[in-house]
Design a protein around this motif. Structure first.
Motif, PDB file in Angstrom:
ATOM      1  N   PHE A   1       1.448  -1.019   0.004  1.00 12.13           N
ATOM      2  CA  PHE A   1       0.045   0.017  -0.303  1.00 12.13           C
ATOM      3  C   PHE A   1       0.733   1.387  -0.119  1.00 12.13           C
ATOM      4  CE2 PHE A   1      -2.343   3.107   2.005  1.00 12.13           C
ATOM      5  CZ  PHE A   1      -3.265   3.362   1.374  1.00 12.13           C
ATOM      6  N   ASP A   2       1.997   1.564   0.891  1.00  8.31           N
ATOM      7  CA  ASP A   2       2.022   2.917   0.995  1.00  8.31           C
ATOM      8  C   ASP A   2       3.287   2.674   0.323  1.00  8.31           C
ATOM      9  OD1 ASP A   2       1.179   2.895   3.917  1.00  8.31           O
ATOM     10  OD2 ASP A   2       2.852   3.888   4.692  1.00  8.31           O
ATOM     11  N   ARG A   3       3.222   4.176  -0.747  1.00  5.05           N
ATOM     12  CA  ARG A   3       4.169   4.307  -1.522  1.00  5.05           C
ATOM     13  C   ARG A   3       4.434   3.236  -3.184  1.00  5.05           C
ATOM     14  NH1 ARG A   3       8.748   7.301  -1.846  1.00  5.05           N
ATOM     15  NH2 ARG A   3      10.294   5.814  -2.601  1.00  5.05           N
ATOM     16  N   THR A   4       2.814   2.131  -2.966  1.00  5.60           N
ATOM     17  CA  THR A   4       2.445   1.606  -4.389  1.00  5.60           C
ATOM     18  C   THR A   4       1.104   1.977  -4.718  1.00  5.60           C
ATOM     19  OG1 THR A   4       4.619   0.332  -2.975  1.00  5.60           O
ATOM     20  CG2 THR A   4       2.346  -0.844  -4.955  1.00  5.60           C
ATOM     21  N   LEU A   5       0.624   1.468  -3.930  1.00  3.08           N
ATOM     22  CA  LEU A   5      -0.819   1.850  -4.009  1.00  3.08           C
ATOM     23  C   LEU A   5      -1.040   3.050  -3.918  1.00  3.08           C
ATOM     24  CD1 LEU A   5      -3.584   0.929  -5.613  1.00  3.08           C
ATOM     25  CD2 LEU A   5      -4.803   0.448  -3.390  1.00  3.08           C
ATOM     26  N   PHE A   6      -0.506   3.219  -2.592  1.00  2.19           N
ATOM     27  CA  PHE A   6      -0.366   4.757  -2.671  1.00  2.19           C
ATOM     28  C   PHE A   6       0.532   5.540  -2.664  1.00  2.19           C
ATOM     29  CE2 PHE A   6      -1.240   8.149   0.914  1.00  2.19           C
ATOM     30  CZ  PHE A   6      -1.931   9.418   0.553  1.00  2.19           C
ATOM     31  N   PRO A   7       0.417   6.381  -2.741  1.00  2.00           N
ATOM     32  CA  PRO A   7       1.588   7.007  -3.659  1.00  2.00           C
ATOM     33  C   PRO A   7       2.766   7.609  -2.331  1.00  2.00           C
ATOM     34  CG  PRO A   7       0.753   8.583  -4.354  1.00  2.00           C
ATOM     35  CD  PRO A   7      -0.423   7.298  -3.770  1.00  2.00           C
ATOM     36  N   GLU A   8       2.434   7.589  -1.319  1.00  2.00           N
ATOM     37  CA  GLU A   8       3.128   8.309  -0.022  1.00  2.00           C
ATOM     38  C   GLU A   8       3.418   7.520   1.305  1.00  2.00           C
ATOM     39  OE1 GLU A   8       1.296  12.170   1.242  1.00  2.00           O
ATOM     40  OE2 GLU A   8       0.774  12.433  -1.278  1.00  2.00           O
ATOM     41  N   GLU A   9       3.753   7.936   1.491  1.00  2.00           N
ATOM     42  CA  GLU A   9       3.771   6.826   3.096  1.00  2.00           C
ATOM     43  C   GLU A   9       2.490   7.353   4.267  1.00  2.00           C
ATOM     44  OE1 GLU A   9       5.642   4.911   4.626  1.00  2.00           O
ATOM     45  OE2 GLU A   9       7.650   4.669   3.825  1.00  2.00           O
ATOM     46  N   THR A  10       1.656   6.316   4.926  1.00  2.00           N
ATOM     47  CA  THR A  10       0.232   7.198   5.324  1.00  2.00           C
ATOM     48  C   THR A  10       0.560   7.428   6.774  1.00  2.00           C
ATOM     49  OG1 THR A  10       0.827   4.220   6.812  1.00  2.00           O
ATOM     50  CG2 THR A  10      -0.668   5.518   4.136  1.00  2.00           C
TER      51      THR A  10
ATOM     52  N   LEU B   1     -10.672   9.660   6.868  1.00  2.00           N
ATOM     53  CA  LEU B   1      -8.677  10.096   6.151  1.00  2.00           C
ATOM     54  C   LEU B   1      -8.721   8.791   5.250  1.00  2.00           C
ATOM     55  CD1 LEU B   1      -5.741  11.183   6.168  1.00  2.00           C
ATOM     56  CD2 LEU B   1      -5.341   8.911   8.255  1.00  2.00           C
ATOM     57  N   ALA B   2      -9.500   8.297   4.951  1.00  2.00           N
ATOM     58  CA  ALA B   2      -9.508   6.855   4.090  1.00  2.00           C
ATOM     59  C   ALA B   2      -9.988   7.785   2.526  1.00  2.00           C
ATOM     60  CB  ALA B   2      -9.834   5.512   4.593  1.00  2.00           C
ATOM     61  N   ASN B   3     -11.162   8.357   2.732  1.00  2.00           N
ATOM     62  CA  ASN B   3     -11.681   8.830   2.150  1.00  2.00           C
ATOM     63  C   ASN B   3     -11.062   9.961   0.861  1.00  2.00           C
ATOM     64  OD1 ASN B   3     -14.249   7.384   1.470  1.00  2.00           O
ATOM     65  ND2 ASN B   3     -15.009   8.340   3.466  1.00  2.00           N
ATOM     66  N   GLN B   4     -10.224  10.735   2.608  1.00  2.00           N
ATOM     67  CA  GLN B   4      -9.402  11.803   1.580  1.00  2.00           C
ATOM     68  C   GLN B   4      -8.653  11.242   0.822  1.00  2.00           C
ATOM     69  OE1 GLN B   4      -7.664  14.529   4.391  1.00  2.00           O
ATOM     70  NE2 GLN B   4      -9.962  13.945   5.778  1.00  2.00           N
ATOM     71  N   MET B   5      -7.683  10.206   1.117  1.00  2.00           N
ATOM     72  CA  MET B   5      -6.420   9.416   0.280  1.00  2.00           C
ATOM     73  C   MET B   5      -6.839   8.688  -0.807  1.00  2.00           C
ATOM     74  SD  MET B   5      -4.955   7.768   3.562  1.00  2.00           S
ATOM     75  CE  MET B   5      -3.441   6.918   3.075  1.00  2.00           C
ATOM     76  N   LYS B   6      -8.341   7.864  -0.698  1.00  2.00           N
ATOM     77  CA  LYS B   6      -8.483   7.336  -2.348  1.00  2.00           C
ATOM     78  C   LYS B   6      -8.480   8.116  -3.687  1.00  2.00           C
ATOM     79  CE  LYS B   6     -12.625   4.972  -1.729  1.00  2.00           C
ATOM     80  NZ  LYS B   6     -14.202   4.272  -1.696  1.00  2.00           N
ATOM     81  N   LYS B   7      -8.627   9.069  -2.909  1.00  2.00           N
ATOM     82  CA  LYS B   7      -8.611  10.019  -4.779  1.00  2.00           C
ATOM     83  C   LYS B   7      -7.227  10.469  -4.667  1.00  2.00           C
ATOM     84  CE  LYS B   7     -12.672  12.859  -2.028  1.00  2.00           C
ATOM     85  NZ  LYS B   7     -13.081  14.210  -1.684  1.00  2.00           N
ATOM     86  N   ARG B   8      -6.320  10.030  -4.221  1.00  2.00           N
ATOM     87  CA  ARG B   8      -5.035   9.704  -4.457  1.00  2.00           C
ATOM     88  C   ARG B   8      -4.053   8.932  -4.664  1.00  2.00           C
ATOM     89  NH1 ARG B   8      -3.646  13.241   0.828  1.00  2.00           N
ATOM     90  NH2 ARG B   8      -1.462  13.504  -0.257  1.00  2.00           N
ATOM     91  N   LEU B   9      -4.777   7.783  -5.751  1.00  2.00           N
ATOM     92  CA  LEU B   9      -4.259   6.687  -5.573  1.00  2.00           C
ATOM     93  C   LEU B   9      -3.342   6.714  -7.002  1.00  2.00           C
ATOM     94  CD1 LEU B   9      -7.018   4.072  -4.233  1.00  2.00           C
ATOM     95  CD2 LEU B   9      -4.942   4.931  -3.417  1.00  2.00           C
ATOM     96  N   ASN B  10      -2.524   5.997  -6.796  1.00  2.00           N
ATOM     97  CA  ASN B  10      -0.950   5.430  -8.221  1.00  2.00           C
ATOM     98  C   ASN B  10      -2.028   5.308  -9.187  1.00  2.00           C
ATOM     99  OD1 ASN B  10       0.433   5.020  -9.961  1.00  2.00           O
ATOM    100  ND2 ASN B  10       2.144   4.496  -8.671  1.00  2.00           N
TER     101      ASN B  10
END
Length: 230
Positions: free
Chosen positions: A8-17, A86-95
């Motif tokens: 997940f971190d820096r893979t599906l999501f581009p940053e560290e959570t 928090l997740a609903n904000q992050m899911k807009k920024r996936l790789n």
């Protein structure tokens, strides 16, 4: 059966959570007072880690434990709401490229797995409309509907990732040579080495060196690859 395993971190999501989790706690209108409790626990271990007196893996695990234990006496409903916000904000920024790979694996009939050290309630919200067959994260302990701050969490990191994947896949017969894995960190090495098609996603220096030596596929993440959301 072929599998496709995603970090997940820096893979599906581009940053560290974790930095995002810290900010979310600090600024949350209901839970912000827990931030000081968390910081009192984490500061000594982080200082020791920077002085190379505290192992990185133990620092990460103890940081996660300190974070979630600050929610003592908090109901499961409120904890779930906190992570969902928090997740609903992050899911807009996936790789975007990793999302495309996920869809490709789904279309070819691979069993898709997300395995991460992030807390499961957050992962479940982020992935609720993504084609994952299995989501594995760090479990949040509860007792009688409230967070059990006395129970130590088992942070899903390092070799625990592959162990958790194997626990869930047994007794299926896996075509490991035809399977894929995606990760960014040297700590993902157990998972990446288990498959015939490892892919390093914006790899940190130690993993980048291994990927170059073994001629693994690498996905560098550019700014225009971030999924803009719906």
């Amino acid at each position: 059966m072929r599998v496709a395993i995603f970090d997940f971190d820096r893979t599906l999501f581009p940053e560290e959570t974790f930095p995002l989790m810290m900010t979310h706690l600090k600024t949350h209108p209901m839970h912000y007072r827990k931030y000081n409790t968390f910081m009192r626990k984490i500061t000594p271990m982080y200082t020791a880690y920077k002085l190379k007196l505290y192992p990185e893996r133990k620092m990460k695990e103890d940081s996660m434990r300190s974070y979630i234990s600050s929610f003592k006496k908090t109901s499961r409903e409120d904890v779930d709401k906190f992570f969902a916000q928090l997740a609903n904000q992050m899911k807009k920024r996936l790789n975007r490229e990793v999302l495309d790979r996920l869809e490709w694996h789904r279309n070819r009939g691979d069993y898709t797995v997300l395995v991460s050290g992030a807390f499961e309630p957050m992962l479940e919200t982020i992935t609720n409309d993504l084609p994952f067959d299995l989501v594995i994260g760090t479990e949040v302990p509860y007792k009688e509907g409230y967070l059990d701050h006395k129970k130590k969490i088992q942070h899903v990191n390092g070799d625990r990732k592959m162990k958790k994947v194997m626990e869930h896949l047994r007794p299926a017969v896996i075509d490991w040579k035809g399977s894929y894995a995606y990760g960014d960190s040297f700590s993902d090495l157990d998972v990446l080495e288990a498959v015939g098609n490892p892919v390093a996603v914006q790899p940190e220096p130690r993993l980048k060196k291994v990927a170059e030596q073994l001629n693994w596929e690498t996905i560098p993440v550019e700014q225009n690859q971030i999924f803009p959301g719906k």
